[in-house]
Design an enzyme around this catalytic site. Sequence first.
Site, PDB file in Angstrom:
ATOM      1  N   GLY A   1       0.805  -1.217   0.000  1.00  0.00           N
ATOM      2  CA  GLY A   1       0.000   0.000   0.000  1.00  0.00           C
ATOM      3  C   GLY A   1       0.833   1.259   0.000  1.00  0.00           C
ATOM      4  CD  GLU A   2       2.380   0.957   3.902  1.00  0.00           C
ATOM      5  OE1 GLU A   2       1.752   0.835   4.967  1.00  0.00           O
ATOM      6  OE2 GLU A   2       2.598  -0.014   3.141  1.00  0.00           O
ATOM      7  CG  MET A   3       6.188   0.241  -3.739  1.00  0.00           C
ATOM      8  SD  MET A   3       6.989  -1.343  -4.070  1.00  0.00           S
ATOM      9  CE  MET A   3       8.226  -1.376  -2.786  1.00  0.00           C
TER      10      MET A   3
END
Length: 426
Positions: free
Chosen positions: A62-64
């Site tokens: 998700g953060e990537m």
Amino acid sequence: MPLMFYIYRAVTWLIGPLTSILFRLRKKIGREDGFRKFERRGFAGMARPKGLLIWVHVASVGEMVTVLPLIRKLLEKFPEAQALLTSGTVTSAKIANDNPHERIIHQYVPMDHPGFAKRFVKHWRPDIGLFVESEIWPNLMHRAEQNNVPLFLINARMSQNSFKNWKRFPISVRHLLNQFNLILAQDSHSCVRYEMLGAKRIITAGNLKYDTPPLPYKATELQKLNQAIGNRPIWLAASTHETEEVSVAETHKNLKDKHPGLLSIIAPRHPQRGESLVKQLTEMNLTIARRSENQTIKADTDIYLADTIGDMGLLYRLCEIAFIGGTLTPRGGQNPLEAARLNTAIFYGPSTENFSEMFTLMKDEDAGRAITTQNDMTDMVDLLLSDATFRKKLSTNALKLIDKNKGATEETLTAVTPFLEKKISR
């Protein structure tokens, strides 16, 4: 430095020999990459590129996905720079490999051991470090600080539960937070919590997730699935966690007579659970087609189990209705914007702490609907399948909400640019 940091440092030194055992255990369940295990001990997978190196660290997928647009903008602004992107999960590494960029290097982040951290920072010598959301690793941050690497915590979030836990160690937490040159909080709630924990350099910059482009997909795969499904009514349970799949299955059984041909799609948050889910759902007398096995959706298929990585862009385009997983079980919820951005009508359970402000805005703008129980899920899916006007209202309001809250990427660029320009001028 606080006493707690010295204790943490000593403990992580002592358990260093056990990291090999931990790695093997995690590899058995698919959470480590055996071919790149040396990276988790701080050994580099390649040489450091010449020139300016921007280090960006994320936790997982998700953060990537959220931070890749920011990285590309930084590389556009600084054509002499390269980016070192680190993460800690196999799934995130696959996302990085599936979205190659000639100036982005992916490495697994080393385990937070003093020796591994030292080895990593000594080799890569980053010019700046951007840690995303809630990634705080004391040994890695300490070694970066020792090497004069300015650190930023970007798109920073602090849930109420995390805040309660962190308050138990006020001196240590204050020390860690003030190792960052600047914290860019994604919302006002997080900003206040960081300030209460002692952060001195902090601003509210907005949430990068609102600036993220739609998830990618393969048009040929979408066409193939549309042909297999035809005019059947469908809905999606996205990024589900344990026990939520049972609620989805019960909802399907409750509605299949009222909505003939109903197809329910389950995309588990952890695809490695696919085998156990097939067994569980089959025991509920449901017919399953499993995506990871390339099984075809047939006329009698009840559940399409999308136990694969990187297919959410495809699935959200396939379905006009989506339940956001991790909300009907106490997991804090997953990111609802990925679905909202693709014109999907969203509903979710009561556990939304991970994205509390986002879900609050969705409720206020009538861009999504909340449920509490499995019976509520049945009623909501029934309503959304039956009422196209209602579906359209939710999805349209969600798109307006996203458009209203864009801008965090530019705020983040403005904040970090002076530090990079200073590095270049030396």
